[in-house]
Design an enzyme around this catalytic site. Structure first.
Site, PDB file in Angstrom:
ATOM      1  CE  LYS A 251      -4.065   1.883   2.415  1.00  0.00           C
ATOM      2  NZ  LYS A 251      -4.975   1.712   3.562  1.00  0.00           N
TER       3      LYS A 251
ATOM      4  CB  SER B 285      -8.304   3.547   2.430  1.00  0.00           C
ATOM      5  OG  SER B 285      -7.436   2.962   3.381  1.00  0.00           O
TER       6      SER B 285
ATOM      7  CB  SER C 192      -8.521   0.886   5.468  1.00  0.00           C
ATOM      8  OG  SER C 192      -9.193   2.113   5.422  1.00  0.00           O
TER       9      SER C 192
END
Lengths: 493, 487
Positions: free
Chosen positions: A79, A155, A179
């Site tokens: 990420k 996210s 997330s």
């Protein structure tokens, strides 16, 4: 068989037995990415050259028998908010455009430097992890591999679409209010948010630092357990990590769950839950009962305050965490340098933060301001304590709590963009877990009538990742749907 | 100044860098940045890079505990750090990690006091609290801040440990403020946590008001002398305004070395949005830890005054003077304990030599005692040579400079033999003494000018034969002529 069909642990086995070289794995990984990336947009940056070079080095070491990494040669997506030395780390934001940190996050040191994983690129995300759909990325949205018109969740949307579509078997995400679990649920994969303090946050760019945790996403529970074993543990660089031993999660998966008591909180099955989500989750609970688990009904009287509590705390912390982005030392400054330093700071932040980030900074600044602090922030902390107590009471009666991960399956891109409040409400089943600091696992349990995956959430007691991984693994084996590869098409329903 | 003590109210916030800590408050970068190239003592943590996290320097807690104990503060058993949020170029995270004693927060320690002596009476200055915080980066300008074409930022200072001592608003004059700061400086020196003679280790914010009127805050004064000047200026300004019938503004002002000037209220009257720093866990200070620090806590200046009086039979005045610099007092004790034959007279003599002559020389030459080659034994040697009659006090005084270079009196006597005194002022002094002490010989001189030889002989005796006889004769004749004893 193409390598994208393999689970992470299977790939590691093939590398170890020299059935395939690491360079071949990485080469084929990029082939898969190049085939699918146009449809998905999982990545904001691909580090092909660096990854191939590393693969070559690791192959040489492997040949000489010099290396013993637990995940040697395993390609992973990282990420875009976990620092990798000299690799772009932009948090999906224009304000960090071209920023390359001079240091590695602790999890990167463990997983890549020590155990031999290879980062193939930075996965897309909602800017600074603020969102549940990955639509708030400054670099454009990511698409759900099960239906390209839909969001992958957020996210960590890039981290979940890349795993679901077989671009990489494993990825790292972060979870502040859901997330990891939300995109895992929407993309039909496994994701775990560990106990707060279980995995070092050193090198994780903060969104809401009292809630953030790094965790792995994978296509099966074993893979996720394997990665967690590596990244968990006390870190002297993160004062909030706890110095207690890390279980060998992979060795506990086969245990029977007979006599385990599962708590079912009625509030988690309340209004707003998609009908087939409720049905399919209940069906899975029945399967667990079939495996010998007992169930007990629970009540969470403070669940209704979760969303305001979560957003007050998260936004307050975010407003402070994001103060450092002024363009002065790193990242991009406004092109227009007119005026004094305050004007330049304001212009830079106004131009380079996206609208959701600006919204949360403004709200968080407001709630921390003199006169409002007690009314909002302090009150939210008090409710947080009550929610924690609800969970503590629950764990006196059960070993784990089971419920849906998300109230619905993946929604369409653009569907909720103009309704932030509706979007925030999507986090109602995930964020209480962050508020309490507990571990939560999401595994795919079935599909809705549109063929979209449904996430099943298992919440554990503090530092008891072992139990939820065990239960998740048993359910996964029973359901046996985890090898299914999504179609990468538009369903049009 | 014509302030009556009752109508001026002063409170101070004194920020002291813990310069004796090896590393910064939240990272392992070196604290010793003064001679380093800018931006060389930095890391992801003190640069506030995204993803970095602070980790408390345990030694800073120990140092703060030492100061808290020395100031008689009550140490809180558990405290949190807070974030103080504001934007400025010297603050890489956009917030300073500090402490806060409201909103559920606690200072490191509360209360405490410092005793000062003003016009020979004692006054207790009550403290509100002390707390730890990180220093922002250092800003460098070309010339003055107003005219500099640029601002350079040196992050070497970013993250250095500061300890802030906040007094209650109980100081009533600039002189009291100065005395308080002197005492605080001394206590800091005795605890060994910092060296306030280093540039930039001290910053003071002063709150000043005239009773019944709003207060002004003068920020960022960087030396004790400046604090006194700024206070004197600000009191005069406020009194003047009141006299003219104007209202005093509650505002923040800047001391530019000459006057205080208002800072724009819009920019500087800030809401810092204090809230708990979640990247650090609450810090628990156990009683055993405090007790251990207490056991190793050096003797504090006030305790030392009492002991010096008792142990060496010194007057309160002498003892108080000695402790004004810990290193001088240490030097004294080292010296007097070296010679077992020393008694009250020698203790006193040693003190006099040290305080009158050595310290005088140090002040004149702007040096610290450890920067010279003077050893405690040098003064023992000096005293014993005087006692044995090898040298006179007066002559010894002229040799202080040589002694500071590491030469002992014994060695100087041996090397130069009997040193000839040819300095007229010294010979004149001895001659006057001889004249005063020998009225009979003076009478003889009126009748018999040859009696002058007896006077010269006495001068030679007093100087152990070191006075130049020619010069002595010349001076004696001049003196006697002036007295109209001889023609």
């Amino acid at each position: 068989m193409e390598i994208y069909n393999y689970m992470g642990y299977e790939l590691i086995e093939k590398i170890r037995s020299k059935e395939i070289t690491i360079q071949e794995v990485i080469q084929q990984t990029y082939e898969r990415i190049e085939e699918t990336e146009e449809l998905l947009h999982s990545f904001v940056y691909l580090s092909k050259e660096r990854a191939l070079k590393r693969a070559k080095n690791l192959d040489a070491q492997l040949k000489n028998g010099k290396t013993t990494g637990k995940v040697l040669g395993l390609p992973i997506g990282v990420k875009d908010l976990i620092c990798i030395k000299d690799s772009p780390t932009t948090c999906g934001s224009k304000i960090l455009e071209e920023y390359r940190p001079p240091y590695n996050a602790t999890v990167i040191d463990y997983l890549i430097e020590r155990e031999g994983a290879i980062s193939v690129g930075r996965t897309n995300m909602d800017e600074f992890a603020m969102g549940s759909s990955t639509e708030n990325s400054s670099y454009g949205p990511t698409y759900n591999p099960w239906d390209l018109e839909r969001v992958p969740g957020g996210s960590s949307g890039g981290s979940s679409s890349c795993v679901a579509s077989g671009q990489t078997p494993i990825s790292l995400g972060s979870d502040t209010g859901g997330s990891i679990r939300c995109p895992a649920a929407y993309c039909g994969i496994v994701g775990i948010k560990p106990t707060y303090g279980r995995v070092s946050r050193y090198g994780l760019v903060s969104y809401a630092n009292s809630l953030d945790q790094i965790g792995p996403l994978g296509r099966c529970v074993y893979d996720v357990a394997l990665i967690l074993e590596i990244i968990a543990g006390y870190d002297p660089l993160d004062s909030t990590t706890v110095d207690i031993g890390v279980d060998e999660y992979t060795k506990e998966l086969n245990r029977s769950i007979e006599k385990k008591t599962l708590g079912i909180p009625k509030e988690f099955f309340g209004e707003g839950l998609q009908k087939d989500v409720k049905e399919k989750v209940k069906k899975s609970i029945n399967k667990l009962e079939g495996l010998g688990a007992n169930v007990v009904d629970l009540s969470f009287p403070h669940l209704e305050y979760t969303i305001p509590t979560y957003y007050l705390i998260a936004m307050s912390e975010a407003s402070s965490n994001l103060e450092r982005y002024d363009g002065l030392r790193y990242g991009k400054m406004s092109d227009d340098l007119k005026g004094d330093v305050y004007e330049v700071f304001s212009r830079t932040r106004g131009e380079r933060f996206g609208s959701e980030v600006r919204r949360r900074i403004i709200l968080g600044t407001y709630t921390l301001s003199a006169g409002y602090y007690d009314m909002f922030y302090i009150k939210a902390l008090k409710v947080r304590t009550l929610i924690k107590k609800d969970f503590q009471n629950a764990f006196e009666q059960c070993d784990a709590i089971v419920c849906p991960t998300m109230p619905t399956t993946a929604f369409k891109i653009g569907e909720l963009v103009d309704d932030p409040l509706q979007m925030y409400l999507m986090d109602v089943l995930t964020c209480p877990v962050n508020l309490a600091g507990l571990p939560g696992l999401s595994i795919p349990c079935d599909y809705d009538n549109k063929g979209l995956p449904i996430g099943f959430q298992i919440i554990g007691n503090y530092f008891d990742e072992k139990t939820i991984l065990n239960i998740g693994y048993q359910l996964e084996q029973e359901l046996n749907i985890y090898r299914k590869i999504p179609p990468l098409t538009i369903r049009g329903n | 100044m014509s302030d009556t003590p009752q109508d001026v109210i002063i409170g101070l916030e004194v920020h002291i860098q813990l310069a004796n800590l090896k590393t910064k408050l939240f990272c392992s970068c070196s604290s010793d940045y003064r001679s380093a190239e800018p931006n060389t003592h930095v890391c992801p943590i003190c640069l506030g890079l995204p993803g970095s996290l602070p980790v408390i320097n345990k030694k800073s807690i120990e140092f703060a505990t030492r100061l808290a104990l020395a100031l008689n503060c009550k140490i809180n058993p558990k405290f949190w750090f807070f974030r103080k949020n504001y934007f400025y170029v010297d603050l890489p995270k956009g917030y300073q990690i500090s402490q806060y004693n409201k909103a559920g927060g606690k200072a490191f320690a509360d209360g405490g006091k410092v005793t000062i002596k003003i016009n020979s009476s004692k006054k207790e200055i009550l403290l509100n609290r002390i707390h730890l915080e990180e220093d922002p980066a250092r800003l460098v300008h070309k010339g003055s801040i107003r005219t500099s074409p640029y601002t350079l930022v040196d992050y070497n200072r970013s993250g250095i440990t500061l300890i802030e001592t906040v007094t209650e608003p109980v100081l009533s004059s600039p002189a009291e403020a100065r005395e308080f700061l002197n005492q605080l400086k001394l206590i800091v020196q005795y605890t060994g946590i910092s060296d306030l003679s280093l540039e930039g280790t001290l910053r003071v914010d002063a709150n000043i008001s005239i009773k019944g009127h709003p207060r002004a805050e003068v920020k960022n004064i960087t030396s004790f002398k400046e604090v006194e000047s700024a206070l004197i200026y600000e009191i005069t300004r406020q009194k003047h305004e009141i006299k003219k019938g104007k209202e005093i503004m509650q505002e923040t002002r800047h001391w530019d070395g000459r006057v205080t000037i208002p800072l724009r209220t819009k920019e500087f009257e800030k809401d810092y949005r204090y809230f708990p720093e979640q990247d650090l866990v609450p810090i628990v200070i156990k009683k055993e830890f405090i007790d251990e620090i207490k056991d190793y806590l050096p003797e504090m200046p006030n305790e030392r005054v009492l002991r010096l009086q008792k142990q060496y039979m010194l007057s309160e005045f002498d003892a108080e003077n000695l402790i004004l610099d810990k290193y001088i007092a240490d030097f004294y004790e080292n010296g007097v304990n070296k010679d077992p034959t020393f008694g009250p007279d020698e203790y006193k003599l040693y003190c006099n030599w040290l305080m009158n002559n050595i310290v005088g020389w140090l002040n004149e030459n702007n040096k610290k005692i450890d920067e010279t080659k003077l050893k405690p034994s040098h003064i023992i040697d000096l005293i014993s040579n005087i006692k044995k009659g090898n040298i006179t006090t007066k002559i010894a005084k002229t040799l202080i400079g040589d002694m500071m270079k590491g030469n002992s009196i014994s060695k100087m006597i041996k090397d130069k033999g009997k040193k000839r005194i040819s300095e007229e002022t010294i010979i004149e002094e001895y001659s006057r003494e001889v004249i005063d002490e020998n009225p009979r010989i003076i009478e003889d001189c009126r009748k018999n000018p040859k009696a002058i030889e007896a006077l010269i002989g006495r001068v030679m005796g007093k100087t152990k034969g070191q006075a130049d006889p020619k010069i002595t004769r010349k001076i004696m004749i001049i003196l006697l002529r002036n007295m109209r004893i001889i023609d």
